[in-house]
Scaffold this active site. Sequence first.
Site, PDB file in Angstrom:
ATOM      1  N   CYS A 168      -6.061  -1.516   8.394  1.00 14.16           N
ATOM      2  CA  CYS A 168      -5.519  -1.996   9.348  1.00 14.16           C
ATOM      3  C   CYS A 168      -3.808  -2.693   8.612  1.00 14.16           C
ATOM      4  O   CYS A 168      -3.930  -3.596   7.980  1.00 14.16           O
ATOM      5  CB  CYS A 168      -6.074  -3.531   9.942  1.00 14.16           C
ATOM      6  SG  CYS A 168      -5.061  -4.446  10.841  1.00 14.16           S
ATOM      7  N   CYS A 171      -2.758  -6.032   9.488  1.00 16.69           N
ATOM      8  CA  CYS A 171      -3.118  -7.222   8.978  1.00 16.69           C
ATOM      9  C   CYS A 171      -2.709  -7.303   7.667  1.00 16.69           C
ATOM     10  O   CYS A 171      -2.712  -8.419   7.035  1.00 16.69           O
ATOM     11  CB  CYS A 171      -4.783  -7.139   8.898  1.00 16.69           C
ATOM     12  SG  CYS A 171      -5.460  -6.482  10.389  1.00 16.69           S
ATOM     13  N   ASP A 172      -2.788  -6.209   6.817  1.00 16.92           N
ATOM     14  CA  ASP A 172      -2.642  -6.058   5.354  1.00 16.92           C
ATOM     15  C   ASP A 172      -1.344  -5.987   4.835  1.00 16.92           C
ATOM     16  O   ASP A 172      -1.168  -6.284   3.573  1.00 16.92           O
ATOM     17  CB  ASP A 172      -3.814  -5.330   4.659  1.00 16.92           C
ATOM     18  CG  ASP A 172      -5.252  -5.880   5.369  1.00 16.92           C
ATOM     19  OD1 ASP A 172      -5.254  -7.226   5.703  1.00 16.92           O
ATOM     20  OD2 ASP A 172      -6.246  -5.070   5.474  1.00 16.92           O
TER      21      ASP A 172
END
Length: 350
Positions: A168, A171-172
Amino acid sequence: MAERVVIIGSGPAGWAAAIYTARASLEPLLIEGEANQENFDLGRPPLGQLMITTEIENYPGFPAGNLESYLKGAIDESRQHMLGPHSGHGVSGPELMALMQQQGINFGTRVLSEDVTNVDLSGHPFKLTTSSGNVIEANSLIIATGARANYLGLESEKTFKNRGVSACAVCDGAMPRFRNKPLVVVGGGDSAMEEATYLTKFASKVYIVHRRDEFRASKIMAQRVIENPKIDVKWNSVVDEVLGDDQNGVTGVRIRSTLDDSVTEELEASGYFAAIGHTPNTEFLGGQVDTTDKGYIVWPVSHRTNTTVEGVFAAGDCADDHYRQAITAAGSGCSAALDAERWLAAKGLD
Ligand code: NAP
């Protein structure tokens, strides 16, 4: 007393089903899943996959614009932490989910923040066991548990998970370890295009490793990638190994040609992002509902959300490996609500 409708899952399909069944006075109980690290790591957080995406450009009704005051007016203060900073862009995934959740709650949906660990569909009412050991009885069930991201299955992916390995980018991607460093994305579909394009905001360079010589992705997204000077596509290649060490986590990948097995190359990178498709979250059903060989729930009747168990309906990505869009998930959530409502009425259980 048995619930009339229980909805398992809290993405667009689950919340659309909740809005419709709540408005039909069925007082739905929606089981959203636990907000724990395991569910986040597996890519199945409460409110679903839109929680790990950025701007939603293709959900009808949400053009780019200044949505800030509307979002603040529509969403309860306790949930406004899901709102991002606004400066004329479109709605974000978390914002869209906060709106759907608010809409469902406004009509009286009750929410349980647990996982369903076991179901017994052999008798009626159905019995659901949750992570706290609660047993819930349900006259009808709407399964809307979505799907989660796949990995290649390399041991080295596991070794460096959360130390450079991710599925992801959204997200990261902004983490310090990924800034101004080369990164690798694996896959050739829209997810890979989206992840790679997003990562160019942070990375010095992004490699896309794809096993064929053309992308599966939609033309517009593939074109953006091809035209992006920060993206270098490694065609006809697969990742053999994620390279790294204890101190630094991921330091690169070894890729192998799919045309000539003997040709390998090492790419230096501080991050590795898998974008190679999804697996439906249907294991908890224990095979009691018919699924495809990939685990997607089967809809045996065309244009209906019935499953092979009477009174059990399915909606969204857990049953749809073809469209997999927020709008199609929400649409089938609506269909499942109407199918469940009519089934309950026919059985005199409404
Ligand atoms: P996908 O379309 O199934 O693409 C998966 C990609 O991963 C394919 O290119 C596939 O290669 C590759 N792949 C699969 N297994 C592999 C393996 N073991 N080793 C190497 N490569 C492997 O999945 P997706 O990209 O996640 O997209 C899923 C759906 O979501 C699509 O309908 C897509 O349109 C949609 N989506 C839309 C957006 C958007 O509109 N913003 C963004 C993301 C996703 P092959 O091509 O060789 O099979």
